[in-house]
Design a protein around this motif. Structure first.
Motif, mmCIF file in Angstrom:
data_model
loop_
_atom_site.group_PDB
_atom_site.id
_atom_site.type_symbol
_atom_site.label_atom_id
_atom_site.label_comp_id
_atom_site.label_asym_id
_atom_site.label_seq_id
_atom_site.Cartn_x
_atom_site.Cartn_y
_atom_site.Cartn_z
ATOM 1 N N ALA A 383 0.847 -1.211 0.000
ATOM 2 C CA ALA A 383 0.000 0.000 0.000
ATOM 3 C C ALA A 383 0.878 1.255 0.000
ATOM 4 C CB ALA A 383 -0.918 0.000 1.219
ATOM 5 N N VAL A 384 1.989 1.206 0.782
ATOM 6 C CA VAL A 384 2.911 2.358 0.840
ATOM 7 C C VAL A 384 3.595 2.522 -0.516
ATOM 8 C CG1 VAL A 384 5.011 3.286 1.928
ATOM 9 C CG2 VAL A 384 3.256 2.166 3.332
ATOM 10 N N LYS A 385 4.066 1.394 -1.097
ATOM 11 C CA LYS A 385 4.736 1.443 -2.406
ATOM 12 C C LYS A 385 3.816 2.033 -3.471
ATOM 13 C CE LYS A 385 8.203 -2.253 -2.487
ATOM 14 N NZ LYS A 385 8.371 -3.675 -2.827
ATOM 15 N N ALA A 386 2.544 1.608 -3.448
ATOM 16 C CA ALA A 386 1.580 2.092 -4.453
ATOM 17 C C ALA A 386 1.356 3.591 -4.293
ATOM 18 C CB ALA A 386 0.259 1.333 -4.311
ATOM 19 N N ALA A 387 1.286 4.040 -3.026
ATOM 20 C CA ALA A 387 1.078 5.479 -2.773
ATOM 21 C C ALA A 387 2.277 6.280 -3.280
ATOM 22 C CB ALA A 387 0.871 5.714 -1.276
ATOM 23 N N LYS A 389 4.382 5.465 -5.653
ATOM 24 C CA LYS A 389 4.416 5.453 -7.119
ATOM 25 C C LYS A 389 3.426 6.464 -7.698
ATOM 26 C CE LYS A 389 4.490 2.368 -11.048
ATOM 27 N NZ LYS A 389 4.121 1.061 -11.595
ATOM 28 N N ALA A 390 2.276 6.596 -7.034
ATOM 29 C CA ALA A 390 1.253 7.526 -7.534
ATOM 30 C C ALA A 390 1.647 8.982 -7.273
ATOM 31 C CB ALA A 390 -0.088 7.214 -6.871
ATOM 32 N N VAL A 391 2.246 9.228 -6.107
ATOM 33 C CA VAL A 391 2.548 10.607 -5.693
ATOM 34 C C VAL A 391 3.880 11.092 -6.281
ATOM 35 C CG1 VAL A 391 3.170 12.002 -3.667
ATOM 36 C CG2 VAL A 391 1.236 10.433 -3.548
ATOM 37 N N TRP A 392 4.882 10.207 -6.272
ATOM 38 C CA TRP A 392 6.252 10.606 -6.616
ATOM 39 C C TRP A 392 6.846 9.570 -7.583
ATOM 40 C CZ3 TRP A 392 7.991 14.594 -2.922
ATOM 41 C CH2 TRP A 392 9.178 15.234 -3.324
#
Length: 693
Positions: A383-387, A389-392
């Motif tokens: 979940a952290v990795k996906a966030a 990738k989406a943000v930065w």
């Protein structure tokens, strides 16, 4: 000053025979030092194969640096001190005698036979004068023919009765014909050059020097000096010499090894930024904008535009528990990282740890006691990795530059208010490339990719960088070099009058700002040692037009008859011009030394054909002259930084007309006119530029 040449070598009290004896003994001592190094057995002292390999390499370098080069004098001077150095005040402390040479040599007992020119005790050899003898009773210079010591010359600096005169041996060494690559000037360094050579490692230095002032040699000798004075530090951080092109680097590559320095790397700016294959060229208008420092702002904005503020919370599931970090808190973390203005990639690497820390705070509030391992595990959570990738998202520097140059809207979004619409139009590709591989990148594009690469991840910095022919760099190229010495220092060498690119440097202050070395000291070398007085005075007629306010070089070399200007009969044709040039070349070839036939690039094929038809062999720039082939055919665009004993200059007006504007053309001509060390013949059919008429 007394000069002595070749007395009877069998005379037991003959000083020349004594000095030759010291030379022979020094050569024997150097051979013994080399044999000692070769005989070292390192097997017992190395713990493992890695240590053994490192030690073996260091030993190899040591053996190489102890080579005795047959035609290179082991020492070129002697200093007789009045007192023992450091004991000036001591009563009756007898003076010592030191032989000054390219490297340190000691005898079997460890006593010095030759002192390295860079050692503090050698400094008076370059700086002492009648006005300030620096505790020197006698300075002796040696003259060599091949590798044989054939003469010496004495100055009694502390003798008030002896007048100060120019050294004939010094003059002879400066004027010695040059065949092959550039030589070191270690025997002829002048006081104002020595001050720059010995300036400290911490400060950056910029040397403005006209043709023949020895600025390149000063830069190379400064590297050798810094490596002597700060060897351990520079061995860790590295040194680099940057030159304008491969033929120039080939010309200078022997200087440092002759001084015993083998570790310095050499490159062109294009080599440094070779992230992509360069296959295209830019129109001058496009190159001018791409080289402008404002492009750094455009790139920075484009890189940061990939960051988007989060609108969704992150929910991390661990076991039976769910931990939720709301969107507003994530946005605060992202904004804080943006505000810190660190590299894009470093911030991207820090983001998962920051989010994980926010989760850990919640765990601790709920009574858990998580440790660092838990934080790392949360940072790697899907979940952290996906966030992240989406943000930065990751940024590929070459793809980013490809998009800027292909997509008018993307360029306008980041260059608006920075570049005018005209400038944006100039840099956009007429036919957008489909991929990084298929794009026809130009040299200026590669510099933009280097800037973008540095915005994503930090460029490795070296301990010291020498930048030669610096006046031709664009602001973006200066930034690329500056990135390679952010934590180190730089020696910048150049001549504003020889700037021949549309973006040539207007002032050293501006250049140093782009380089990130605002505090650098600017030194001006105005004494010319290479180009004869008549030749430099003729070329200096162009200075008011090409570099107003610059001091003309004052040559110390009197060479009557060193300049000839010949006009081919009016109404002649190109063949007549070719024939006149060949005649001048034949005349020059009757002298000793190297010859350069310099002409406008467009004239090269015609002259090449004429030389071939006449059966005269010639070289291209950068190829090494030999006793059999001493003539080089040089396109004006490649003449910079090179020098020849005799130069034949073909059709000055064609050189001026070969450039996009008159000022650049006259600067190119100034470069071509100042390549001669002994004589210049100008051959022309059309009228000369009015400044020379």
């Amino acid at each position: 000053m007394h000069a002595h040449v070749d007395p009877d070598p069998l005379d037991p009290v003959d000083p020349l025979a004594r000095e030759r004896g010291h030379l022979a003994a020094s050569r024997d001592a150097l051979r013994a030092m080399r044999e000692d190094a070769e005989a070292l057995d390192i097997r017992d002292v190395t713990a493992n194969w890695v240590n053994a390999a490192v030690l073996e390499r260091q030993l190899d370098e040591r053996i190489k640096s102890l080579a005795d080069l047959a035609h290179t004098p082991l020492f070129f001077g002697r200093l007789d001190y009045l007192h023992a150095p450091g004991a000036e005040q001591a009563e009756g402390a007898a003076g010592e005698q030191f032989y000054i040479g390219r490297r340190h040599v000691h005898d079997a007992g460890g006593d010095p036979m030759v002192i390295d020119w860079r050692a503090p005790v050698s400094q008076p050899f370059y700086r002492a004068s009648k006005k300030d003898p620096m505790d020197i009773a006698l300075r002796r210079r040696f003259g060599y023919t091949g590798g044989d010591l054939t003469a010496y010359e004495d100055e009694h600096l502390s003798d008030p009765g002896e007048a100060e005169r120019t050294s004939a041996l010094l003059q002879r060494e400066i004027e010695r014909p040059r065949v092959g690559p550039m030589r070191d000037i270690v025997a002829t360094i002048q006081p104002e050059q020595d001050e720059i050579v010995r300036s400290g490692l911490s400060g950056s230095v910029c040397v403005q020097g006209g043709p023949g002032t020895g600025k390149t040699a000063v830069g190379l000798h400064r590297v050798a000096y810094l490596l002597y004075a700060h060897r351990e530090r520079l061995a860790r951080t590295g040194t680099l010499v940057i030159g304008p092109n491969a033929s120039f680097l080939h010309y200078i590559e022997q200087v440092l090894p002759a001084l015993g320095e083998l570790e310095v790397k050499q490159a062109t700016v294009d080599d440094l930024v070779a992230h992509v294959e360069v296959r295209g060229t830019d129109e001058p208008a496009a190159a001018l904008v791409k080289g402008d420092a404002r492009m750094a702002e455009v790139l920075r904005d484009a890189v940061r535009s990939h960051v988007t503020l989060p609108t969704e919370p992150v929910v991390v599931v661990r076991g039976s528990r769910r931990w939720r970090v709301p969107a507003y808190e994530l946005a605060e973390i992202v904004e804080e990282l943006l505000a810190r203005d660190i590299r894009y990639g470093a911030a991207r690497d820090a983001l998962p740890q920051r989010i994980a820390h926010a989760v850990l705070v919640r765990m601790e509030q709920a009574g858990e006691a998580p440790d660092d391992r838990v934080q790392d595990a949360v940072a790697r959570n899907t979940a952290v990795k996906a966030a992240v990738k989406a943000v930065w998202p990751p940024v590929d520097p070459a793809k980013l530059v490809l998009r800027l140059l292909s997509d008018a809207d993307f360029l306008a979004a980041h260059a608006g208010g920075v570049l005018s619409e005209e400038e944006q139009k100039a840099v956009l590709w007429a036919k957008p490339a489909r991929s990084v591989k298929s794009a026809k990148w130009s040299a200026a594009d590669a510099v933009l990719i280097d800037e973008a690469t540095d915005l994503v991840s930090r460029t490795h910095s070296l301990g010291h960088v020498v930048l030669d022919e610096a006046q031709d760099l664009s602001p973006m190229q200066y930034r690329a070099v500056g990135r390679r010495c952010t934590t180190g220092s730089a020696t910048v060498l150049g001549d504003l009058a020889q700037g021949t690119t549309p973006w040539a440097t207007r002032s050293w202050d501006e250049a140093l700002r782009h380089l990130g070395k605002d505090g650098a000291v600017v030194e001006e070398l105005t004494a010319g040692f290479r180009v004869p007085r008549e030749v430099i005075a003729y070329a200096s007629r162009l200075l008011p037009d090409i570099a107003p306010g610059l001091t003309a070089v004052d040559s110390v070399r009197e060479a009557p008859g060193s300049l000839a200007v010949r006009r081919v009969a009016e109404g002649g044709d190109a063949e007549g011009l070719d024939a006149a040039c060949l005649e001048a070349c034949a005349e020059s070839l009757r002298q000793e030394g190297s010859i350069g036939l310099i002409a406008a690039d467009a004239r090269i094929p015609s002259l090449a054909g004429a030389l071939a038809a006449a059966g005269i062999t010639y070289l291209s720039p950068g190829e090494e002259t030999t006793q059999d082939t001493r003539l080089t055919l040089v396109p004006a665009s490649l003449a910079k930084g090179l020098e020849y004993d005799y130069v034949v200059l073909d059709e000055p007006t064609a050189i001026v007309d070969g450039e996009p504007d008159e000022r650049t053309g006259l600067r190119r001509l100034y470069v071509a006119l100042t390549r001669a060390v002994s004589g210049l013949i100008v051959v022309h059919m059309t009228d000369l530029p009015e400044q020379l008429a």
